[in-house]
Write a protein that holds these residues in place. Structure first.
Motif, PDB file in Angstrom:
ATOM      1  N   GLY A 198     -32.010 -36.548  32.987  1.00 33.18           N
ATOM      2  CA  GLY A 198     -32.182 -36.388  34.427  1.00 33.18           C
ATOM      3  C   GLY A 198     -33.349 -35.518  34.815  1.00 33.18           C
ATOM      4  O   GLY A 198     -33.847 -35.598  35.938  1.00 33.18           O
ATOM      5  N   ASN A 199     -33.802 -34.673  33.882  1.00 33.60           N
ATOM      6  CA  ASN A 199     -34.967 -33.817  34.129  1.00 33.60           C
ATOM      7  C   ASN A 199     -36.233 -34.360  33.475  1.00 33.60           C
ATOM      8  O   ASN A 199     -37.273 -33.686  33.496  1.00 33.60           O
ATOM      9  N   ASN A 200     -36.151 -35.529  32.864  1.00 36.70           N
ATOM     10  CA  ASN A 200     -37.325 -36.203  32.276  1.00 36.70           C
ATOM     11  C   ASN A 200     -38.056 -35.330  31.263  1.00 36.70           C
ATOM     12  O   ASN A 200     -39.283 -35.202  31.286  1.00 36.70           O
ATOM     13  N   ARG A 201     -37.280 -34.769  30.321  1.00 40.17           N
ATOM     14  CA  ARG A 201     -37.879 -33.859  29.346  1.00 40.17           C
ATOM     15  C   ARG A 201     -37.019 -33.776  28.094  1.00 40.17           C
ATOM     16  O   ARG A 201     -35.858 -34.220  28.073  1.00 40.17           O
ATOM     17  N   VAL A 228     -40.193 -29.095  25.111  1.00 35.35           N
ATOM     18  CA  VAL A 228     -41.158 -29.479  24.075  1.00 35.35           C
ATOM     19  C   VAL A 228     -41.818 -30.818  24.362  1.00 35.35           C
ATOM     20  O   VAL A 228     -42.780 -31.186  23.676  1.00 35.35           O
ATOM     21  N   ALA A 229     -41.337 -31.536  25.348  1.00 28.39           N
ATOM     22  CA  ALA A 229     -41.968 -32.803  25.734  1.00 28.39           C
ATOM     23  C   ALA A 229     -41.520 -33.160  27.144  1.00 28.39           C
ATOM     24  O   ALA A 229     -40.395 -32.871  27.544  1.00 28.39           O
ATOM     25  N   GLY A 230     -42.437 -33.776  27.896  1.00 24.36           N
ATOM     26  CA  GLY A 230     -42.088 -34.235  29.228  1.00 24.36           C
ATOM     27  C   GLY A 230     -42.332 -33.205  30.302  1.00 24.36           C
ATOM     28  O   GLY A 230     -43.121 -32.268  30.141  1.00 24.36           O
ATOM     29  N   LYS A 231     -41.640 -33.342  31.421  1.00 25.24           N
ATOM     30  CA  LYS A 231     -41.858 -32.532  32.609  1.00 25.24           C
ATOM     31  C   LYS A 231     -41.596 -31.057  32.335  1.00 25.24           C
ATOM     32  O   LYS A 231     -40.537 -30.679  31.860  1.00 25.24           O
ATOM     33  N   SER A 238     -43.370 -29.192  30.201  1.00 26.19           N
ATOM     34  CA  SER A 238     -43.876 -28.771  28.904  1.00 26.19           C
ATOM     35  C   SER A 238     -45.197 -28.030  29.072  1.00 26.19           C
ATOM     36  O   SER A 238     -45.997 -28.341  29.959  1.00 26.19           O
ATOM     37  N   SER A 239     -45.430 -27.039  28.212  1.00 26.54           N
ATOM     38  CA  SER A 239     -46.680 -26.272  28.288  1.00 26.54           C
ATOM     39  C   SER A 239     -47.879 -27.135  27.938  1.00 26.54           C
ATOM     40  O   SER A 239     -49.008 -26.848  28.344  1.00 26.54           O
ATOM     41  N   LYS A 240     -47.646 -28.189  27.159  1.00 29.30           N
ATOM     42  CA  LYS A 240     -48.715 -29.122  26.806  1.00 29.30           C
ATOM     43  C   LYS A 240     -48.260 -30.530  27.178  1.00 29.30           C
ATOM     44  O   LYS A 240     -47.695 -31.264  26.363  1.00 29.30           O
ATOM     45  N   VAL A 241     -48.464 -30.884  28.433  1.00 25.21           N
ATOM     46  CA  VAL A 241     -48.003 -32.182  28.912  1.00 25.21           C
ATOM     47  C   VAL A 241     -48.980 -33.263  28.452  1.00 25.21           C
ATOM     48  O   VAL A 241     -50.039 -33.450  29.039  1.00 25.21           O
TER      49      VAL A 241
END
Length: 326
Positions: free
Chosen positions: A194-197, A211-214, A216-219
């Protein structure tokens, strides 16, 4: 989980492995852009979520409509070689241990059940489950994890029977968590759909790291309702990006799309339609539940390494593992 204890004069060594296949891949490994249908609706029913491929490349799939678990002991078999009956109501997920025991969601009946291979009997291992387990995981210490999609949390049950919330506490909210993966360090990865991450919860830490997705420090990749998460033998992430109808992979260069990269949904062999779960076989091929097409798709790895690469068990000293958990 497999434990092999070797006695020595000063300390013990144990070999601990996950029953998940975790292949190692060459840099920029690619997969065939056209999948093949491994199983269709006649075996898996409609909207099959769960799948598990063990180290012997046997494939386990629950049928939500019939409550059966179908097993293909050989990937080349057209029909299941074994079907397990049980009082399962709409089973969504399952996990198979190295000795062949099967843990399966029986959430509509309020529990998780275990099929014991040795005597082919059923027993209940978690009662009064307040939400269907959209994913189940057994870590190397035989703790049982349940991803509670409707309760927005992940629970862990210890061997001693105590159950705790390990993700989704008030300190860090999850929104419909789906797939989960627990590595050999007891770090928990959650597909926070639900948070796309993808969230990482270190051992004994209630605050997650994106660590991935919305967020993330490195999108480097955007996710839409991720539903599955698997780590390869080098701890790189592979994600079922359900809302984008594709599979995402990573290596030392970051994230990239590896299948369904048009982003279009469809019934052809180059497309998926709301995929949910995935599992590697020992060769690095991917099996994915393609729920709106009511099928299981096999995505074949193109071997560009010159040899087969598979995950090998590593040896850890018992004292170091205990130290890492304290």
């Amino acid at each position: 989980m497999r434990k092999i204890v070797r006695k020595s004069f000063h300390f013990d060594f144990v070999v601990l492995t996950l029953s998940y296949n975790q292949p190692r891949f060459c840099l920029n490994t690619i997969w065939n852009s056209n999948a093949t249908t491994f199983a269709n609706q006649s075996f898996v029913g409609t909207e099959s979520y769960g799948i598990f491929v063990n180290s012997n490349n046997s494939i386990y799939i629950p049928n939500r409509q019939t409550g059966q678990i179908h097993i293909w002991l050989n990937e080349n078999h057209l029909s299941p070689t074994k079907t397990i009956e049980g009082s399962l109501s709409n089973p969504l997920s399952l996990f198979v241990t190295t000795n062949g025991d099967i843990y399966v969601d029986n959430g509509y009946n309020g529990r998780i059940d275990k099929w014991i291979r040795e005597n082919e009997t059923w027993t209940s291992v978690m009662m009064n489950v307040t939400s269907t387990c959209y994913a189940i995981f057994i870590d190397i210490y035989e703790s049982l994890y349940c991803s509670m999609f409707d309760k927005h949390r992940v629970n862990r049950k210890w061997l001693n029977g105590r159950t705790v919330i390990v993700a989704g506490s008030e300190l860090n909210t999850l929104n419909h968590p789906w797939g989960i993966f627990v590595d050999i360090n007891s770090d928990l990865y959650v597909a926070d759909s639900g948070n796309n991450r993808i969230q990482l919860f270190r051992w004994n830490q209630r605050n997650g790291i994106t660590v991935a997705g919305k967020g993330s420090s490195k999108v480097t990749i955007e996710l839409n309702e991720p539903s599955g998460i698997v780590l390869d033998g080098d701890r790189h992430l592979f994600i079922v990006d359900s809302g984008n109808h594709r599979i995402i992979g990573s290596d030392e260069n970051g994230f990239r799309c590896i299948f369904g990269c048009s982003g279009e949904r469809g019934p052809t062999n180059d497309k998926l339609y709301y995929p949910i779960g995935m599992s590697f076989d020992s060769y690095g091929n991917i099996y994915v539940t393609d729920i709106n097409n009511h099928r299981i798709q096999k995505i074949v790895k193109i071997n560009n390494c010159g040899k087969k690469q598979t995950f090998k068990a590593q040896t850890y000293s018992l004292s170091s593992l205990i130290s890492n958990r304290n």
